[in-house]
Design a protein around this motif. Structure first.
Motif, mmCIF file in Angstrom:
data_model
loop_
_atom_site.group_PDB
_atom_site.id
_atom_site.type_symbol
_atom_site.label_atom_id
_atom_site.label_comp_id
_atom_site.label_asym_id
_atom_site.label_seq_id
_atom_site.Cartn_x
_atom_site.Cartn_y
_atom_site.Cartn_z
ATOM 1 N N ALA A 160 -7.507 3.797 2.113
ATOM 2 C CA ALA A 160 -8.590 2.841 1.897
ATOM 3 C C ALA A 160 -8.556 1.768 2.974
ATOM 4 O O ALA A 160 -7.498 1.447 3.509
ATOM 5 C CB ALA A 160 -8.467 2.204 0.513
ATOM 6 N N THR A 180 -3.574 2.297 -8.175
ATOM 7 C CA THR A 180 -4.947 2.177 -7.675
ATOM 8 C C THR A 180 -5.566 0.804 -7.923
ATOM 9 O O THR A 180 -6.711 0.578 -7.509
ATOM 10 C CB THR A 180 -5.841 3.238 -8.343
ATOM 11 N N LEU A 229 -6.452 7.638 -1.828
ATOM 12 C CA LEU A 229 -7.180 6.367 -1.875
ATOM 13 C C LEU A 229 -6.273 5.192 -1.523
ATOM 14 O O LEU A 229 -6.649 4.308 -0.757
ATOM 15 C CB LEU A 229 -7.775 6.162 -3.269
ATOM 16 N N VAL A 252 -7.230 -0.996 -4.844
ATOM 17 C CA VAL A 252 -8.345 -0.218 -4.294
ATOM 18 C C VAL A 252 -9.547 -0.261 -5.228
ATOM 19 O O VAL A 252 -10.683 -0.486 -4.796
ATOM 20 C CB VAL A 252 -7.920 1.243 -4.047
ATOM 21 N N ALA A 304 -8.897 -3.555 1.106
ATOM 22 C CA ALA A 304 -8.333 -3.226 -0.203
ATOM 23 C C ALA A 304 -6.933 -3.786 -0.378
ATOM 24 O O ALA A 304 -6.390 -3.757 -1.470
ATOM 25 C CB ALA A 304 -8.302 -1.710 -0.398
ATOM 26 N N ARG A 352 0.831 -1.196 0.000
ATOM 27 C CA ARG A 352 0.000 0.000 0.000
ATOM 28 C C ARG A 352 0.868 1.250 0.000
ATOM 29 O O ARG A 352 0.573 2.219 -0.708
ATOM 30 C CB ARG A 352 -0.928 -0.003 1.218
ATOM 31 N N GLU A 359 -14.665 7.495 1.152
ATOM 32 C CA GLU A 359 -14.084 6.923 -0.061
ATOM 33 C C GLU A 359 -15.060 7.010 -1.228
ATOM 34 O O GLU A 359 -14.677 7.357 -2.353
ATOM 35 C CB GLU A 359 -13.678 5.472 0.172
#
Length: 222
Positions: A197, A84, A193, A87, A201, A7, A157
């Motif tokens: 998140a 991304t 994000l 996510v 995720a 992440r 989100e």
């Protein structure tokens, strides 16, 4: 909450995407607007690094600064898709479509700038990245509306993804050029994000046995 290394790398990659687009912005705006560029962009464009890059352009096989600095923005779209991916996938089918739109914007941007000359084979593709940006922004509204309930997707989100079109418009107006300015805004949104998140995720969290998640009494969406 413990941060998964993947992440954090996603956050870094999203910020690199934004920084790359911003780096390309001054010479691209200069190539497009010339003396009509905003004063602050003209000041940045006067830095020696940009003059050196323009002098080196013939070595790339093209002296067309508008093409080179424009097409290079496609890298930012690819980086954003990479950042991304987890996510967006966690947001369900609509999130995966959003990821596909972001990825598709990379070759669309490349082809757009390659075909900007009036005698280019597919000149009608010039400017097509605008439609890709609009598709990404509008589809963000769809994702915010139809992402699965009961997965612990927080309201912030949904609101942020749903605000993607506003982010694109604001960044474009503030930085005076698309897609480069737009990509700066998208990169910052992607960093938020990717960094904030919920834990579902993270691919590693989704692979954990149900008992290990339920045993602490929190559930997967907390």
């Amino acid at each position: 909450m413990r941060r998964h290394p993947a992440r954090m790398w996603s956050v870094v990659i999203a910020l690199i995407a934004a920084a790359w687009a911003f780096f390309l912005l001054p010479p691209q705006q200069a190539a497009w607007s010339g003396s009509g560029s905003p004063a602050w962009l003209r000041a940045l464009d006067a830095m020696p690094i940009y003059e050196g890059l323009r002098e080196a352009l013939p070595a790339t096989g093209s002296s067309d600064a508008y093409l080179v600095f424009g097409a290079a923005a496609s890298v930012s779209f690819a980086l954003l898709w990479f950042a991304t991916g987890p996510v967006f996938a966690a947001l369900g089918w609509s999130g995966r479509v959003l990821g596909a739109l972001v990825l598709a914007a990379a070759p669309i941007t490349l082809l757009s700038y390659l075909n900007h000359p009036a005698d280019a084979p597919v000149h009608l593709l010039w400017g097509a990245e605008l439609f890709a940006l609009l598709a990404i922004g509008v589809w963000g509204l769809v994702v915010a509306s139809v992402a699965p309930r009961g997965r612990g997707i927080p309201l912030w989100e949904r609101l942020l993804v749903g605000s993607t079109l506003l982010v694109i418009v604001f960044a474009t107006v503030a930085l005076s050029y698309w897609p480069h300015g737009s990509l700066v805004g998208l990169g910052l949104e992607a960093a938020v994000l990717a960094g904030l998140a919920p834990r579902w995720a993270d691919p590693s969290e989704r692979r954990r046995p149900a008992a290990s998640v339920e045993g602490n009494g929190t559930g997967p969406g907390v």
